[in-house]
Structures are given as structure tokens and as C-alpha cells.
Design an enzyme around this catalytic site. Structure first.
Site, PDB file in Angstrom:
ATOM      1  N   GLU A   1       9.265   3.647   4.617  1.00 14.16           N
ATOM      2  CA  GLU A   1      10.124   4.381   3.794  1.00 14.16           C
ATOM      3  C   GLU A   1      10.933   5.347   4.505  1.00 14.16           C
ATOM      4  O   GLU A   1      11.986   5.553   3.900  1.00 14.16           O
ATOM      5  CB  GLU A   1       9.347   4.666   2.503  1.00 14.16           C
ATOM      6  CG  GLU A   1       8.650   3.856   1.730  1.00 14.16           C
ATOM      7  CD  GLU A   1       7.783   4.385   0.746  1.00 14.16           C
ATOM      8  OE1 GLU A   1       7.694   5.523   0.655  1.00 14.16           O
ATOM      9  OE2 GLU A   1       7.417   3.495   0.002  1.00 14.16           O
TER      10      GLU A   1
ATOM     11  N   LYS B   1      -5.667  -3.843   5.572  1.00 12.10           N
ATOM     12  CA  LYS B   1      -6.011  -3.254   4.373  1.00 12.10           C
ATOM     13  C   LYS B   1      -5.972  -4.502   3.565  1.00 12.10           C
ATOM     14  O   LYS B   1      -5.087  -5.246   3.174  1.00 12.10           O
ATOM     15  CB  LYS B   1      -5.120  -2.230   3.997  1.00 12.10           C
ATOM     16  CG  LYS B   1      -5.116  -1.007   4.887  1.00 12.10           C
ATOM     17  CD  LYS B   1      -3.915  -0.086   4.401  1.00 12.10           C
ATOM     18  CE  LYS B   1      -2.609  -0.760   4.640  1.00 12.10           C
ATOM     19  NZ  LYS B   1      -1.441   0.166   4.934  1.00 12.10           N
ATOM     20  N   LEU B   2      -7.309  -4.784   2.919  1.00 11.47           N
ATOM     21  CA  LEU B   2      -7.544  -6.024   2.153  1.00 11.47           C
ATOM     22  C   LEU B   2      -7.876  -5.707   0.629  1.00 11.47           C
ATOM     23  O   LEU B   2      -8.405  -6.616  -0.053  1.00 11.47           O
ATOM     24  CB  LEU B   2      -8.523  -6.821   2.973  1.00 11.47           C
ATOM     25  CG  LEU B   2      -8.227  -7.246   4.225  1.00 11.47           C
ATOM     26  CD1 LEU B   2      -9.446  -7.861   4.841  1.00 11.47           C
ATOM     27  CD2 LEU B   2      -7.239  -7.993   4.459  1.00 11.47           C
TER      28      LEU B   2
ATOM     29  N   GLY C   1     -12.043  -4.663   0.921  1.00 17.22           N
ATOM     30  CA  GLY C   1     -12.331  -3.810   1.805  1.00 17.22           C
ATOM     31  C   GLY C   1     -11.064  -3.863   3.099  1.00 17.22           C
ATOM     32  O   GLY C   1      -9.898  -4.115   2.922  1.00 17.22           O
TER      33      GLY C   1
ATOM     34  N   ASP D   1      -4.830   3.695 -10.782  1.00 12.71           N
ATOM     35  CA  ASP D   1      -3.245   3.533  -9.936  1.00 12.71           C
ATOM     36  C   ASP D   1      -3.309   3.389  -8.478  1.00 12.71           C
ATOM     37  O   ASP D   1      -4.171   4.180  -7.893  1.00 12.71           O
ATOM     38  CB  ASP D   1      -2.550   4.764 -10.248  1.00 12.71           C
ATOM     39  CG  ASP D   1      -1.286   4.675 -10.017  1.00 12.71           C
ATOM     40  OD1 ASP D   1      -0.828   3.638  -9.190  1.00 12.71           O
ATOM     41  OD2 ASP D   1      -0.306   5.664 -10.157  1.00 12.71           O
TER      42      ASP D   1
ATOM     43  N   THR E   1      -1.137   3.058  -6.276  1.00 10.95           N
ATOM     44  CA  THR E   1      -0.078   3.734  -5.650  1.00 10.95           C
ATOM     45  C   THR E   1      -0.477   4.754  -4.529  1.00 10.95           C
ATOM     46  O   THR E   1      -1.286   5.793  -4.895  1.00 10.95           O
ATOM     47  CB  THR E   1       0.899   4.651  -6.753  1.00 10.95           C
ATOM     48  OG1 THR E   1       1.598   3.559  -7.607  1.00 10.95           O
ATOM     49  CG2 THR E   1       2.383   5.133  -5.748  1.00 10.95           C
TER      50      THR E   1
ATOM     51  N   GLY F   1      -2.884   2.557   0.090  1.00 13.04           N
ATOM     52  CA  GLY F   1      -2.700   2.308   1.512  1.00 13.04           C
ATOM     53  C   GLY F   1      -2.616   3.305   2.346  1.00 13.04           C
ATOM     54  O   GLY F   1      -3.093   3.452   3.482  1.00 13.04           O
ATOM     55  N   ASP F   2      -1.418   4.237   2.191  1.00 13.77           N
ATOM     56  CA  ASP F   2      -1.222   5.181   3.110  1.00 13.77           C
ATOM     57  C   ASP F   2      -2.340   6.356   3.207  1.00 13.77           C
ATOM     58  O   ASP F   2      -2.479   6.787   4.226  1.00 13.77           O
ATOM     59  CB  ASP F   2       0.064   6.175   2.386  1.00 13.77           C
ATOM     60  CG  ASP F   2       1.227   5.326   2.266  1.00 13.77           C
ATOM     61  OD1 ASP F   2       1.752   5.060   3.532  1.00 13.77           O
ATOM     62  OD2 ASP F   2       1.525   4.842   1.240  1.00 13.77           O
TER      63      ASP F   2
END
Length: 215
Positions: free
Chosen positions: A15, A126-127, A131, A156, A158, A161-162
Site C-alpha cells: 500500500e 499465509k494460508l 495455517g 474481522d 482485516t 496478514g500484516d
């Protein structure tokens, strides 16, 4: 850029404009600071020049498929796609090294310093509910798997992943093994998805430690 030299690692995400990521990655790599890119964000190819400066790239299945053009429906396909990304970056690094060596031979009177090649890219996959997996620097000989730590309720996703990628690097920088760092990251992400928002959902350190103690 001065702050980069004292950093344990630099985390980037898409981003942020690509040209900014590239300049930061170059500075970090030159300072010997690991560079980690979360592949989420901009839906576009990643420039080879940026890939060459990364230590870790962290995509989900969709992002990995977009980056490689390969199927990712099974574990074997995921590992094959991750390995292909490693090989692509390795070829680019080798080519750049050969160009530098040729330039040094042509300009020996300038006594140009030898430039070390970057270490092989690690791919942190990242799955989601399946997992995560890490394809290490030695490829399929070094695969680490971590099951998801399921929260009581998913509210949520959101920022999860980060959160996972950042927590993984925290674990590594604290001297934990790759497996323990992935477990720490899984716990952080589990807390993250259990409440709404992006920044507000990020857990405090004590919350992650408490969850791991109680597992």
C-alpha cells in the site's frame, strides 16, 4: 534513511508506493538489515529490482498465484510456486552479480569493492484457516509448517496478514527458532481476527504471551 541502519529489520507492504519501497529496500540491504515484504495491497507485479533486495516475502495463496502464474490448490502446488519465486529471484541476483563483476573487471583501476549477493529469498505463506508455511533459504529442504490457532470467534480478518508477518519477525529478532516465531505469529493473528478493525485489533505483547501459555 538513517534510522534504517539501527533497525533489526524493515517491514514493507504494497500500500506504500513501489518506488518508496524500492529505495527503502536498497538502503536496508546495503546496511545489512533484513527486508520483509508483505505482498498484500497493490494488485500488480513486483519489480525484479525490489525482489532482489528482499529477505522474506509474505504472500497469501491468491497473491502467490498472481506473482507466479502457477496453481496453488494443494500443498505441493503451493511449495512449487514458492520455489519458482525463489528461483526467479535467484536468477536475477546471479545476473546482477555477473554484471557487477564484469564492470569491476573493466574498471579495475578504480578498485571497486566486491558486492555480496543477497541471501536466497524466503517465502512465508499465509494460508488462513490452514495455517502457514515457510519455504526457507534452502528451498524444499527447509519447510516449516504452523497450524492456525483458531479463536473462539472470527470477527474481522482485516490486518491479520500484516499482524502475522510483523509478529513473525518480532519472534525471529528475539532469537526464537523459525518454528517458534511462526507459532508466536499465529497466536498474534488469532487475537487480531477476534475483534474488529485493523490497527485497533492488533494485540499487545502480553495478550500473545498469555494465549501461548494457555494453549
Amino acid at each position: 534513511m538513517q534510522a534504517i541502519h539501527g533497525a533489526g529489520a524493515v517491514l514493507l507492504q504494497r500500500e506504500i508506493p513501489e518506488f518508496v519501497n524500492l529505495q527503502v529496500a536498497k538502503a536496508a540491504a546495503a546496511a545489512g538489515v533484513p527486508v520483509v515484504l508483505d505482498a498484500g495491497g497493490m494488485d500488480a507485479p513486483i519489480a525484479d529490482e525490489l525482489l532482489q533486495h528482499l529477505t522474506v516475502i509474505s504472500p497469501n495463496e491468491t497473491e502467490l498465484q498472481r506473482l507466479t502464474g502457477l496453481p496453488v490448490s494443494s500443498e505441493q502446488q503451493l511449495l512449487a510456486a514458492a520455489a519458482s519465486l525463489q528461483h526467479h529471484v535467484g536468477r536475477q541476483q546471479q545476473q546482477q552479480q555477473e554484471y557487477r563483476q564484469l564492470d569491476q573487471l573493466q574498471q579495475q583501476e578504480q578498485q571497486l569493492p566486491q558486492t555480496q549477493m543477497a541471501q536466497q529469498l524466503q517465502v512465508l505463506l499465509k494460508l488462513g484457516t490452514a495455517g502457514s508455511m515457510l519455504l526457507g533459504a534452502t528451498g524444499r529442504d527447509q519447510v516449516v509448517k504452523q497450524p492456525a490457532i483458531k479463536p473462539p470467534k472470527v470477527v474481522d480478518t482485516t490486518g491479520a496478514g500484516d499482524c502475522f508477518t510483523a509478529a513473525f519477525m518480532v519472534g525471529l529478532l528475539e532469537g526464537h527458532t523459525t518454528a517458534d516465531a511462526m507459532r508466536f505469529a499465529a497466536a498474534a493473528a488469532s487475537i487480531c481476527v477476534s475483534r474488529p478493525g485493523a490497527m485497533p485489533s492488533l494485540p499487545a505483547r502480553q495478550e500473545v504471551d498469555n494465549l501461548l501459555i494457555n494453549l
